[in-house]
Design an enzyme around this catalytic site. Structure first.
Site, PDB file in Angstrom:
ATOM      1  N   LYS A 229       0.703  -1.541   0.298  1.00  0.00           N
ATOM      2  CA  LYS A 229       0.524   0.811  -0.141  1.00  0.00           C
ATOM      3  C   LYS A 229       0.786   1.197   0.288  1.00  0.00           C
ATOM      4  CE  LYS A 229      -4.363  -2.027   1.067  1.00  0.00           C
ATOM      5  NZ  LYS A 229      -5.599  -1.672   2.150  1.00  0.00           N
ATOM      6  N   ARG A 264      -3.343  -9.868   4.715  1.00  0.00           N
ATOM      7  CA  ARG A 264      -4.013  -9.867   3.094  1.00  0.00           C
ATOM      8  C   ARG A 264      -2.993  -9.688   2.552  1.00  0.00           C
ATOM      9  NH1 ARG A 264      -7.088  -7.107   0.048  1.00  0.00           N
ATOM     10  NH2 ARG A 264      -8.092  -7.689  -1.754  1.00  0.00           N
TER      11      ARG A 264
END
Length: 286
Positions: A229, A264
């Site tokens: 991210k 995840r």
């Protein structure tokens, strides 16, 4: 020493043990516009091949998404989301019994995915976007992930603000857990996710990662999805998401140490190794 609580996550009667070791959820985006791998697995054959590759690499779960929720992403029609995801789920299920999660905010997509063989609904809106979602989960006995986000993907990164991000996210998730239980979903079916990068600045994300033990105090397993991210790129200077692997692994190790039950991730084999090492060190035994 690690003090992570043990849970038995009920996913349509399949009991997944959480807390004995960290589980790895492999990401499979069958979208043209996901932030890291958009378009890579839009083809049915390539998507199934990648899913089975992640199973071979050690993934404990596979999370399949047909609508990008990256900042600025456009909404996708329900029919298109079903067309992208359901055939992939059905084909994976022909080859593997691995638990499958459908990453969707739409009850109709969730229902079709569960009919095709999925076990879990990963709802980034925590049952707020679609009034029918909680009913689908309750009716089918699916497992569910309830995530915090501020705003919608189109605008969530415009100007996210909090007084105390850890307290506000924790209180929100407690409220959504209560809502789920009032909708007929037992706590044993639920996992919470702080929503790293969903309406948060880099500082907010770091505060949430430092505050994972406070989120675990909700009495529910915690999933962390920080892989590749933007905040990792802001810290490391890596602009391209694919270059953020090492930074993602650093966040993974930290999250395990702070009590996360599930990670995840895009990079399955490397994350599995990180989890094995960190779990071993935290447990104090080989």
């Amino acid at each position: 020493m690690k003090t992570r609580q043990i849970y038995h996550w009920n996913c349509r009667g399949r009991m997944i043990v959480l807390g004995e070791r960290t589980l790895v959820m492999g990401i499979l985006n069958v979208t043209p516009d996901s932030f890291s791998d958009g378009g890579d697995f839009a083809d049915l054959g390539k998507a199934v091949e990648h899913a089975l590759e992640m199973v071979e690499q050690g993934a404990d779960l596979i999370d399949i998404g047909g609508e990008s929720t990256r900042p600025g992403a456009a909404a996708v029609a329900e029919a298109d989301e079903i067309r992208r995801t359901v055939p992939v789920i059905a084909k994976i299920r022909e080859h593997s019994g691995i638990p499958i999660s459908i990453d969707t905010m739409k009850a109709g997509v969730a229902r079709r995915a569960l009919e095709a063989g999925a076990d879990i609904v990963n709802d980034v809106s925590a049952f707020e976007y679609d009034a029918g979602m909680a009913g689908v989960v309750a009716e089918t006995g699916a497992g569910a992930v309830l995530m915090h986000k501020q705003g919608m993907p189109q605008t969530m990164q415009d100007a996210p603000t909090y007084g105390n991000v850890v307290e506000e996210v924790r209180d929100y998730l407690r409220g959504r857990l209560d809502f789920a239980e009032q909708s007929g979903i037992a706590r044993s079916h639920l996992v919470i996710d702080p929503g790293i990068g969903f309406g948060k600045t880099c500082a907010h994300n770091l505060d949430l990662l430092r505050g994972l033990p406070q989120l675990a105090a909700c009495g529910c397993p915690v999933l962390v999805g920080a892989s590749r991210k933007r905040f990792i790129g802001q810290i490391t200077g890596r602009e391209a998401p694919a270059e953020r692997r090492a930074g993602s692994l650093g966040v993974a190790a930290w999250s395990v140490r702070q009590g996360a039950h599930i990670l995840r991730v895009h990079d399955v084999i490397e994350t599995c190794d990180v989890c094995r090492i960190t779990d071993t060190l935290c447990n104090g035994e080989l």
